[in-house]
Scaffold this motif. Sequence first.
Motif, PDB file in Angstrom:
ATOM      1  N   GLY A  10       0.848  -1.185   0.000  1.00 26.33           N
ATOM      2  CA  GLY A  10       0.000   0.000   0.000  1.00 26.33           C
ATOM      3  C   GLY A  10       0.880   1.231   0.000  1.00 26.33           C
ATOM      4  O   GLY A  10       2.116   1.140   0.054  1.00 26.33           O
ATOM      5  N   ILE A  11       0.263   2.401  -0.014  1.00 27.40           N
ATOM      6  CA  ILE A  11       1.051   3.635  -0.151  1.00 27.40           C
ATOM      7  C   ILE A  11       1.978   3.857   1.039  1.00 27.40           C
ATOM      8  O   ILE A  11       3.114   4.314   0.879  1.00 27.40           O
ATOM      9  CB  ILE A  11       0.133   4.855  -0.384  1.00 27.40           C
ATOM     10  CG1 ILE A  11       1.000   6.091  -0.715  1.00 27.40           C
ATOM     11  CG2 ILE A  11      -0.776   5.106   0.823  1.00 27.40           C
ATOM     12  CD1 ILE A  11       0.224   7.255  -1.251  1.00 27.40           C
ATOM     13  N   ALA A  12       1.525   3.512   2.258  1.00 29.97           N
ATOM     14  CA  ALA A  12       2.384   3.700   3.430  1.00 29.97           C
ATOM     15  C   ALA A  12       3.642   2.855   3.320  1.00 29.97           C
ATOM     16  O   ALA A  12       4.756   3.320   3.557  1.00 29.97           O
ATOM     17  CB  ALA A  12       1.617   3.366   4.702  1.00 29.97           C
ATOM     18  N   ARG A  13       3.471   1.575   2.927  1.00 27.58           N
ATOM     19  CA  ARG A  13       4.619   0.676   2.794  1.00 27.58           C
ATOM     20  C   ARG A  13       5.507   1.116   1.632  1.00 27.58           C
ATOM     21  O   ARG A  13       6.742   0.980   1.687  1.00 27.58           O
ATOM     22  CB  ARG A  13       4.120  -0.749   2.563  1.00 27.58           C
ATOM     23  CG  ARG A  13       5.153  -1.824   2.800  1.00 27.58           C
ATOM     24  CD  ARG A  13       5.395  -1.996   4.269  1.00 27.58           C
ATOM     25  NE  ARG A  13       6.728  -1.585   4.670  1.00 27.58           N
ATOM     26  CZ  ARG A  13       7.069  -1.318   5.915  1.00 27.58           C
ATOM     27  NH1 ARG A  13       6.172  -1.413   6.883  1.00 27.58           N
ATOM     28  NH2 ARG A  13       8.274  -0.958   6.215  1.00 27.58           N
ATOM     29  N   LYS A  14       4.903   1.645   0.570  1.00 28.03           N
ATOM     30  CA  LYS A  14       5.696   2.132  -0.556  1.00 28.03           C
ATOM     31  C   LYS A  14       6.617   3.266  -0.130  1.00 28.03           C
ATOM     32  O   LYS A  14       7.795   3.304  -0.490  1.00 28.03           O
ATOM     33  CB  LYS A  14       4.778   2.624  -1.693  1.00 28.03           C
ATOM     34  CG  LYS A  14       4.115   1.520  -2.498  1.00 28.03           C
ATOM     35  CD  LYS A  14       3.329   2.113  -3.653  1.00 28.03           C
ATOM     36  CE  LYS A  14       2.725   1.025  -4.514  1.00 28.03           C
ATOM     37  NZ  LYS A  14       2.053   1.568  -5.720  1.00 28.03           N
ATOM     38  N   GLU A 151      -0.987  12.782  -0.126  1.00 28.36           N
ATOM     39  CA  GLU A 151      -0.648  14.208  -0.093  1.00 28.36           C
ATOM     40  C   GLU A 151       0.862  14.391   0.065  1.00 28.36           C
ATOM     41  O   GLU A 151       1.478  15.212  -0.619  1.00 28.36           O
ATOM     42  CB  GLU A 151      -1.364  14.895   1.072  1.00 28.36           C
ATOM     43  CG  GLU A 151      -2.841  15.141   0.868  1.00 28.36           C
ATOM     44  CD  GLU A 151      -3.453  15.858   2.078  1.00 28.36           C
ATOM     45  OE1 GLU A 151      -2.718  16.599   2.751  1.00 28.36           O
ATOM     46  OE2 GLU A 151      -4.645  15.664   2.341  1.00 28.36           O
ATOM     47  N   VAL A 152       1.450  13.615   0.977  1.00 27.47           N
ATOM     48  CA  VAL A 152       2.889  13.704   1.218  1.00 27.47           C
ATOM     49  C   VAL A 152       3.667  13.258  -0.008  1.00 27.47           C
ATOM     50  O   VAL A 152       4.623  13.903  -0.433  1.00 27.47           O
ATOM     51  CB  VAL A 152       3.289  12.842   2.439  1.00 27.47           C
ATOM     52  CG1 VAL A 152       4.804  12.814   2.614  1.00 27.47           C
ATOM     53  CG2 VAL A 152       2.631  13.368   3.700  1.00 27.47           C
ATOM     54  N   SER A 153       3.234  12.133  -0.584  1.00 26.69           N
ATOM     55  CA  SER A 153       3.911  11.597  -1.763  1.00 26.69           C
ATOM     56  C   SER A 153       3.850  12.565  -2.930  1.00 26.69           C
ATOM     57  O   SER A 153       4.844  12.800  -3.635  1.00 26.69           O
ATOM     58  CB  SER A 153       3.276  10.262  -2.158  1.00 26.69           C
ATOM     59  OG  SER A 153       3.906   9.726  -3.302  1.00 26.69           O
ATOM     60  N   LEU A 154       2.674  13.168  -3.136  1.00 27.46           N
ATOM     61  CA  LEU A 154       2.514  14.122  -4.224  1.00 27.46           C
ATOM     62  C   LEU A 154       3.381  15.351  -3.984  1.00 27.46           C
ATOM     63  O   LEU A 154       4.029  15.868  -4.910  1.00 27.46           O
ATOM     64  CB  LEU A 154       1.042  14.532  -4.357  1.00 27.46           C
ATOM     65  CG  LEU A 154       0.689  15.488  -5.502  1.00 27.46           C
ATOM     66  CD1 LEU A 154       1.057  14.878  -6.842  1.00 27.46           C
ATOM     67  CD2 LEU A 154      -0.789  15.848  -5.468  1.00 27.46           C
ATOM     68  N   ASP A 155       3.426  15.818  -2.737  1.00 27.71           N
ATOM     69  CA  ASP A 155       4.257  16.968  -2.398  1.00 27.71           C
ATOM     70  C   ASP A 155       5.728  16.671  -2.657  1.00 27.71           C
ATOM     71  O   ASP A 155       6.463  17.513  -3.200  1.00 27.71           O
ATOM     72  CB  ASP A 155       4.045  17.341  -0.926  1.00 27.71           C
ATOM     73  CG  ASP A 155       4.657  18.685  -0.570  1.00 27.71           C
ATOM     74  OD1 ASP A 155       4.239  19.695  -1.153  1.00 27.71           O
ATOM     75  OD2 ASP A 155       5.554  18.712   0.303  1.00 27.71           O
ATOM     76  N   SER A 176       2.199   4.726  -8.875  1.00 27.96           N
ATOM     77  CA  SER A 176       1.104   4.875  -7.917  1.00 27.96           C
ATOM     78  C   SER A 176      -0.269   4.989  -8.562  1.00 27.96           C
ATOM     79  O   SER A 176      -1.276   4.595  -7.958  1.00 27.96           O
ATOM     80  CB  SER A 176       1.340   6.113  -7.040  1.00 27.96           C
ATOM     81  OG  SER A 176       1.325   7.299  -7.823  1.00 27.96           O
ATOM     82  N   LYS A 177      -0.344   5.516  -9.778  1.00 33.12           N
ATOM     83  CA  LYS A 177      -1.663   5.812 -10.347  1.00 33.12           C
ATOM     84  C   LYS A 177      -2.039   4.987 -11.582  1.00 33.12           C
ATOM     85  O   LYS A 177      -3.182   5.039 -12.023  1.00 33.12           O
ATOM     86  CB  LYS A 177      -1.744   7.314 -10.684  1.00 33.12           C
ATOM     87  CG  LYS A 177      -2.085   8.174  -9.462  1.00 33.12           C
ATOM     88  CD  LYS A 177      -3.382   7.724  -8.822  1.00 33.12           C
ATOM     89  CE  LYS A 177      -3.818   8.562  -7.642  1.00 33.12           C
ATOM     90  NZ  LYS A 177      -5.059   8.045  -7.027  1.00 33.12           N
ATOM     91  N   MET A 178      -1.111   4.237 -12.141  1.00 37.28           N
ATOM     92  CA  MET A 178      -1.484   3.392 -13.274  1.00 37.28           C
ATOM     93  C   MET A 178      -2.407   2.278 -12.782  1.00 37.28           C
ATOM     94  O   MET A 178      -2.144   1.638 -11.768  1.00 37.28           O
ATOM     95  CB  MET A 178      -0.233   2.787 -13.932  1.00 37.28           C
ATOM     96  CG  MET A 178       0.499   3.766 -14.834  1.00 37.28           C
ATOM     97  SD  MET A 178      -0.500   4.336 -16.237  1.00 37.28           S
ATOM     98  CE  MET A 178      -0.641   2.832 -17.199  1.00 37.28           C
ATOM     99  N   PRO A 179      -3.521   2.047 -13.477  1.00 36.57           N
ATOM    100  CA  PRO A 179      -4.467   1.004 -13.052  1.00 36.57           C
ATOM    101  C   PRO A 179      -3.774  -0.356 -12.953  1.00 36.57           C
ATOM    102  O   PRO A 179      -2.877  -0.672 -13.731  1.00 36.57           O
ATOM    103  CB  PRO A 179      -5.526   1.016 -14.160  1.00 36.57           C
ATOM    104  CG  PRO A 179      -5.432   2.388 -14.760  1.00 36.57           C
ATOM    105  CD  PRO A 179      -3.981   2.747 -14.681  1.00 36.57           C
TER     106      PRO A 179
END
Length: 307
Positions: A10-14, A151-155, A176-179
Amino acid sequence: MALYKTEHFGIARKIVSNMTAQSWEEIPHATIIYDADVTELFGIVKKLNEGVEDKSQKITINTVMMKIICEGLKAAPKMNTHLVFNRHLVRGTLKYFDHIDISMPMILPSGEMMTINMHNMDNKSLTEMTSAINDSAARAKNSDMNEVMYEVSLDNTLQGLREGKLLQAVRRLYGSKMPGKHQVRTLSGDKKKAYYSIPVSKRLTKHDIEQGTTTISNLGSIYREQRGFCALLEIIPPQTTAFAINAAQKRPTCVTDDNGNDSVVVRMIMPITIAIDHRALDYGDVVPFMRRLDEIFANPECILEWK
């Protein structure tokens, strides 16, 4: 042998895996283990909490140790820095701060681990530190961590673009955003609108997740039965230090009495792991920090003045 499970990050682990990988790729780590004799300290903490009925308002040993590390950093400001280093040009710059922001790993209600930035902990009293930690924990319960982390990742991605790291930005956005199985799914529609209608004072934002000036992990609070100590932990760039507070353990210790006689007695020892970025600091830079801790543990009654 049969594969029985596949788990995608997931995003946190990434974010954690990316930051820790960067840490070991870039930073030459050096560590010191400081054995803190906390035998008398536990009694002092009990005194701090005399008359406090609300358990949530009680000052924990974790908060006291965090305060002690802050006091050590005040004596060794070089350990509370960020490093900008260009290996190709062999250029380095240390950024000093007039405040101490502590990146503190916290276990969320979901069981996930998240690092929260506890801002301006250097001059807070123990009571104020306790309130700040409780407030962060309460706001975490109202937070969608995928949203906060995105938000953090995008920043971070946008900051990379400003620094000319175009390829890195493209890879992160693609990853992160590719299906597909690895797509990071955030809120949308009415759910997103409802979530962002929660006041920022009631939930975590990227301000709570951004980089601190150093990191303090309390391993002892996760596993109080711990034996031994953390021998090595990663420093998250651009920070130059990281600390691990281990569990207090009974140890045979040599003590010297007023007449100069030595004897071996059982004492409560709490090892503190200190990791430094050897590009920025040498062992000598840690000496003022350890001397300050020596003073505190030799006279733990001083902690009562910090309440």
